[in-house]
Design an enzyme around this catalytic site. Structure first.
Site, PDB file in Angstrom:
ATOM      1  N   LYS A  44     174.106  42.413  51.717  1.00  0.00           N
ATOM      2  CA  LYS A  44     174.982  43.584  51.667  1.00  0.00           C
ATOM      3  C   LYS A  44     174.594  44.591  52.745  1.00  0.00           C
ATOM      4  O   LYS A  44     175.466  45.188  53.397  1.00  0.00           O
ATOM      5  CB  LYS A  44     174.914  44.219  50.269  1.00  0.00           C
ATOM      6  CG  LYS A  44     175.647  45.523  50.119  1.00  0.00           C
ATOM      7  CD  LYS A  44     177.136  45.367  50.244  1.00  0.00           C
ATOM      8  CE  LYS A  44     177.808  46.698  49.877  1.00  0.00           C
ATOM      9  NZ  LYS A  44     179.189  46.748  50.295  1.00  0.00           N
ATOM     10  N   LYS A 112     174.815  57.010  52.585  1.00  0.00           N
ATOM     11  CA  LYS A 112     173.862  56.486  51.600  1.00  0.00           C
ATOM     12  C   LYS A 112     173.574  55.016  51.906  1.00  0.00           C
ATOM     13  O   LYS A 112     172.414  54.595  51.949  1.00  0.00           O
ATOM     14  CB  LYS A 112     174.419  56.628  50.180  1.00  0.00           C
ATOM     15  CG  LYS A 112     173.548  55.984  49.098  1.00  0.00           C
ATOM     16  CD  LYS A 112     174.270  55.809  47.778  1.00  0.00           C
ATOM     17  CE  LYS A 112     175.421  54.873  47.786  1.00  0.00           C
ATOM     18  NZ  LYS A 112     175.124  53.440  47.918  1.00  0.00           N
TER      19      LYS A 112
END
Length: 180
Positions: A44, A112
């Site tokens: 990811k 983030k």
């Protein structure tokens, strides 16, 4: 997930993956077991690098073309079928030209995510200078009050530097044929 088009990246045991595969198939267009526990998370992070660097590249290219006086929509149409073509190009170039920055992936969330990428890369000793540059671009946009916008708003950073705005021209559709 609702559309069933997620790209699912999984880390764990093969038997657990096999057991959950019907669930993954209901939510995603692909599901890949990338290794043991934690491998899905690393995959990811790799995905985030590629997505955000591609968005920045699309933004740079369209700003440069616009500043040079070339219609960005025609540039997009010309390059999308070649090696520069990508899902990111097809998703973000039209949004940039249409000035549609409603969040699909907000800059707040993307910073983030890229923060996680950089934290991981620093921990394992992998320098990521291009990713760090994209992080600085997103932080600058957030400082300008654009944190709630889609990550396609990265184009606004380059537009500010070049004093130009990427947008569709009203006659873009007429020159789609080849002049060669």
């Amino acid at each position: 997930a609702i559309k069933g088009s997620l790209s699912i990246m999984v880390g764990g045991a093969q038997e657990d993956f096999d057991e959950l595969l019907p669930v993954f198939k209901a939510m995603g267009s692909s599901a890949v077991l990338t290794g043991g526990s934690g491998a899905g998370s690393v995959t990811k992070l790799a995905n985030q690098i590629i997505v955000h660097l591609n968005i920045a590249a699309v933004a740079e290219a369209l700003v440069m073309a616009t500043k040079a006086g070339v219609d960005p929509e025609l540039v997009y149409k010309a390059i999308r079928g070649g090696l520069a073509g990508s899902t990111v190009l097809d998703a973000k170039a039209p949004m940039m030209m249409d000035r549609q920055f409603d969040p699909g992936g907000s800059l707040n969330i993307c910073t983030k995510d890229i923060g996680n990428v950089l934290e991981t890369s620093h921990r394992i000793g992998v320098p990521l200078p291009l990713t760090a540059g994209v992080m600085e671009i997103m932080l600058a946009l957030k400082a300008d009050g654009m944190g709630d916008l889609d990550h396609g708003a990265i184009v606004r950073f380059y537009e500010k530097l070049a004093h130009v705005e990427v947008k569709r021209h009203s006659c873009s559709g007429s020159a789609e044929h080849s002049g060669a």
